[in-house]
Each structure stands twice: as structure tokens, then as C-alpha cells.
Enzyme design. Structure first.
Site, PDB file in Angstrom:
ATOM      1  N   GLY A  59       0.822  -1.209   0.000  1.00 50.44           N
ATOM      2  CA  GLY A  59       0.000   0.000   0.000  1.00 50.44           C
ATOM      3  C   GLY A  59       0.854   1.256   0.000  1.00 50.44           C
ATOM      4  N   GLN A  60       0.213   2.359   0.375  1.00 51.17           N
ATOM      5  CA  GLN A  60       0.829   3.679   0.255  1.00 51.17           C
ATOM      6  C   GLN A  60       2.056   3.850   1.148  1.00 51.17           C
ATOM      7  OE1 GLN A  60      -1.665   6.765   1.747  1.00 51.17           O
ATOM      8  NE2 GLN A  60      -0.518   8.390   0.742  1.00 51.17           N
ATOM      9  N   TYR A 114     -14.713   3.956   6.682  1.00 48.95           N
ATOM     10  CA  TYR A 114     -13.278   3.893   7.000  1.00 48.95           C
ATOM     11  C   TYR A 114     -13.013   4.579   8.339  1.00 48.95           C
ATOM     12  CZ  TYR A 114      -8.331   5.341   6.546  1.00 48.95           C
ATOM     13  OH  TYR A 114      -6.990   5.598   6.759  1.00 48.95           O
TER      14      TYR A 114
HETATM   15  N1  SER Z   1      -5.293   9.542   3.419  1.00 52.98           N
HETATM   16  C1  SER Z   1      -6.402   8.781   3.906  1.00 52.98           C
HETATM   17  C2  SER Z   1      -7.549   8.850   2.994  1.00 52.98           C
HETATM   18  O1  SER Z   1      -7.643   9.821   2.249  1.00 52.98           O
HETATM   19  C3  SER Z   1      -6.819   9.281   5.253  1.00 52.98           C
HETATM   20  O2  SER Z   1      -6.261   8.507   6.242  1.00 52.98           O
HETATM   21  O3  SER Z   1      -8.380   8.007   3.014  1.00 52.98           O
END
Ligand code: SER
Length: 307
Positions: free
Chosen positions: A12-13, A138
């Protein structure tokens, strides 16, 4: 430091930047994800965080003593399938805790997010313990795990450390987040292409350079527990910007980026997130300040983008 660290969601990122830094500091790293990769600078195994048996085997086989648990679905992608997002983000958290407890591993890093805040929080300057009613699944899943993290730390069952990440700026395309424009805009500038932004020009959100996020996380994991004054995640950030301000910053470095706007559902998400967070407690507890301001972040990441 000589820890033996397992990273979940390593493709991932965040993963590759943590891997490089942890290895440079003398640790062994086992990267895991649900897809295969031979791009990483360390051992790799396929691992789905739902698979308790495989997790247990990997911890034993590689003699792991710390876990960085990054497997998650981000804010915008999460809205497409809320049940799957809730399941992955929460099962991922609890399964890793279970596997660690079973193997007497006592230290986990797990990132939370500015997505835990909501419109009932003070979005102009969010403190650590605002009222929170997140508007994305989320954010709700991160907040649920924050409560569980509090429980595990408060009861001294296991040591979980966490930062609420803002938008992270790196040369790795995130995918599925509300803050993704911050990276996408850099790629457009580097390619000399116009950019279409999905957030309004004046939408301010907190952001930080990936290196600052990595350094603060590893410092938080390294300090003595007695210096950690809270059982919940810390707020963290470096600078605040908006799409038009970020474009101006990029253009001040000699680019001629043009942007237009096609605002979508991500605007509602951004409007429920803080413009700025109060991270003074983190700065005090771990003696940290960010190295990169907005302009230095844009310059450094633009330099590192390979087309
Ligand atoms: N960077 C993330 C998002 O945009 C936030 O934790 O979902």
C-alpha cells in the site's frame, strides 16, 4: 535496532517507505500483502490478515517480534463496499492482536487517520479527544479500533502505538483515499499535464511528507513506554494546504500546472475532516518536529518522481 518486523499491507501507500527506513536502521523486515511482489527490498510472503493460521506460521518461521499493521481499505474506496471495509479494517486489527498475543509479541504499530473526526469535532483545530462522529465507514472502523487500542493499552494486555495520519505525500500513488489529489497533482506537474481535481479549490486538509510520517512512527515505536502519555493514537501533521494553494506551491518551483475542478463525493468526506490538528502532545512526548514544510515537500517528492 535489531527488531524482526512483519508488515501487513506492505504494497500500500506506506509500506515501501517504512521497509527502507526500518532496514536502514538495522532491522529485519518481512513484507506481506495479498498480492505478490518482487519489487521490495526485503523478504515477502503472501498474507491475508483474515488468515490467523498463516499469520501464526509466519511469526514463528521468521521469529518476528514487532508488527506494523497497515492492511486497510481507505476512505473513498471504503464507501463502495462498507461491509467489506469494516470487515477488513477491524478483522485486520483484531487478528493481528490475537496472533501477537499468542506468540508473546508485545508491540504493534497501527496507523489511525484524521478520518476518525466528524462535523461534531472542532475541524478548525482538532484536539486529540474531540467528540467524534465519522462520516465514512473507514473513519468508523478506525475509530472502533482506536477504542479497542485504548482498551488493550489501558489494561496492559499489549502495547499498541498509533498516529492519526493526515494526507501523506510521497511518490507512490495511493489509490482509494480522499487526500489522493496531493500526490496525483505532483504526477501531473511532472508529466506536464493538466490536472482535474475532485476537491474544491479551497478545501484545506492537513498533510505531511512520507519521510516525516515514517520517522515519527519509528520514533514512537522506539521510545520507552513510560514516555507515552496516552492510550489512544496521537494527532500528527506537518502543514495544511488546499488544491489551489498546492498548485501555487508546485508552480513556484518552476512548473506551469493548470487545474480544473470536477468535484465528486469525496468533497463531502473532506468537509467532515479537520483542516488542522493539534499535534503538540506528540511533539512533546517523542521530541519530534517535521523536517519538511509544504514547499520542501513538493520539491523533494517532485525530484523523486520517475516517469
Ligand atoms: N489519506 C487517507 C484517505 O484519504 C486518510 O487517512 O483516506
Amino acid at each position: 535496532m535489531n527488531n524482526r518486523i512483519l508488515i501487513t499491507g506492505a504494497l500500500g501507500q506506506l509500506g515501501k517507505f517504512f521497509i527502507d527506513s526500518l532496514i536502514n536502521q538495522g532491522n529485519y523486515v518481512l513484507a506481506t500483502d495479498i498480492k505478490n511482489s518482487n519489487d521490495l527490498n526485503c523478504d515477502f510472503e503472501i498474507f491475508d490478515v483474515h488468515d490467523l493460521k498463516k499469520g501464526d506460521e509466519l511469526i514463528k518461521k521468521y521469529k518476528i517480534n514487532q508488527v506494523y499493521n497497515f492492511a486497510a481499505i481507505l476512505s473513498a474506496k471504503g464507501e463502495i463496499n462498507p461491509a467489506k471495509t469494516w470487515d477488513l479494517n477491524n478483522a485486520g486489527f483484531f487478528n493481528i492482536v490475537d496472533i501477537c498475543l499468542k506468540n508473546k509479541i508485545n508491540k504493534i504499530f497501527w496507523p489511525s487517520s484524521i478520518a476518525v473526526f466528524g462535523k461534531n469535532s472542532n475541524l478548525n483545530f482538532a484536539s486529540i479527544d474531540e467528540p467524534m462522529c465519522p462520516e465514512t465507514i473507514y473513519g468508523a472502523s478506525k475509530l472502533a479500533c482506536e477504542k479497542a487500542m485504548y482498551y488493550y493499552n489501558f489494561k496492559n494486555i499489549i502495547d499498541i502505538r498509533s498516529l492519526r495520519f493526515p494526507g501523506i505525500v510521497s511518490n507512490s500513488k495511493p489509490g482509494g483515499g480522499t487526500t489522493d489529489y496531493i500526490v496525483d497533482m505532483l504526477f501531473s506537474a511532472a508529466k506536464k499535464k493538466d490536472f482535474t481535481c475532485f476537491l474544491k479549490n479551497d478545501t484545506v486538509l492537513p498533510m505531511m511528507h512520507i519521510n516525516d510520517a515514517v520517522d515519527a512512527s519509528i520514533m514512537l515505536m522506539s521510545i520507552d513506554k513510560k514516555n507515552i502519555s496516552i492510550n489512544t493514537p496521537y494527532n500528527i501533521s506537518s502543514f495544511e494546504t488546499s488544491p489551489s494553494k498546492w498548485r501555487d506551491t508546485i508552480n513556484s518551483l518552476g512548473y506551469e500546472l493548470k487545474i480544473d475542478y470536477e468535484v465528486d463525493f469525496r468533497q463531502d468526506i473532506a468537509d467532515s475532516w479537520p483542516k488542522k490538528v493539534d499535534d503538540s502532545l506528540l511533539r512533546k512526548d517523542i521530541d519530534w518536529i517535521p523536517k519538511f514544510n509544504e514547499k520542501e515537500t513538493a520539491l523533494d517528492i517532485l525530484k523523486s518522481i520517475q516517469l
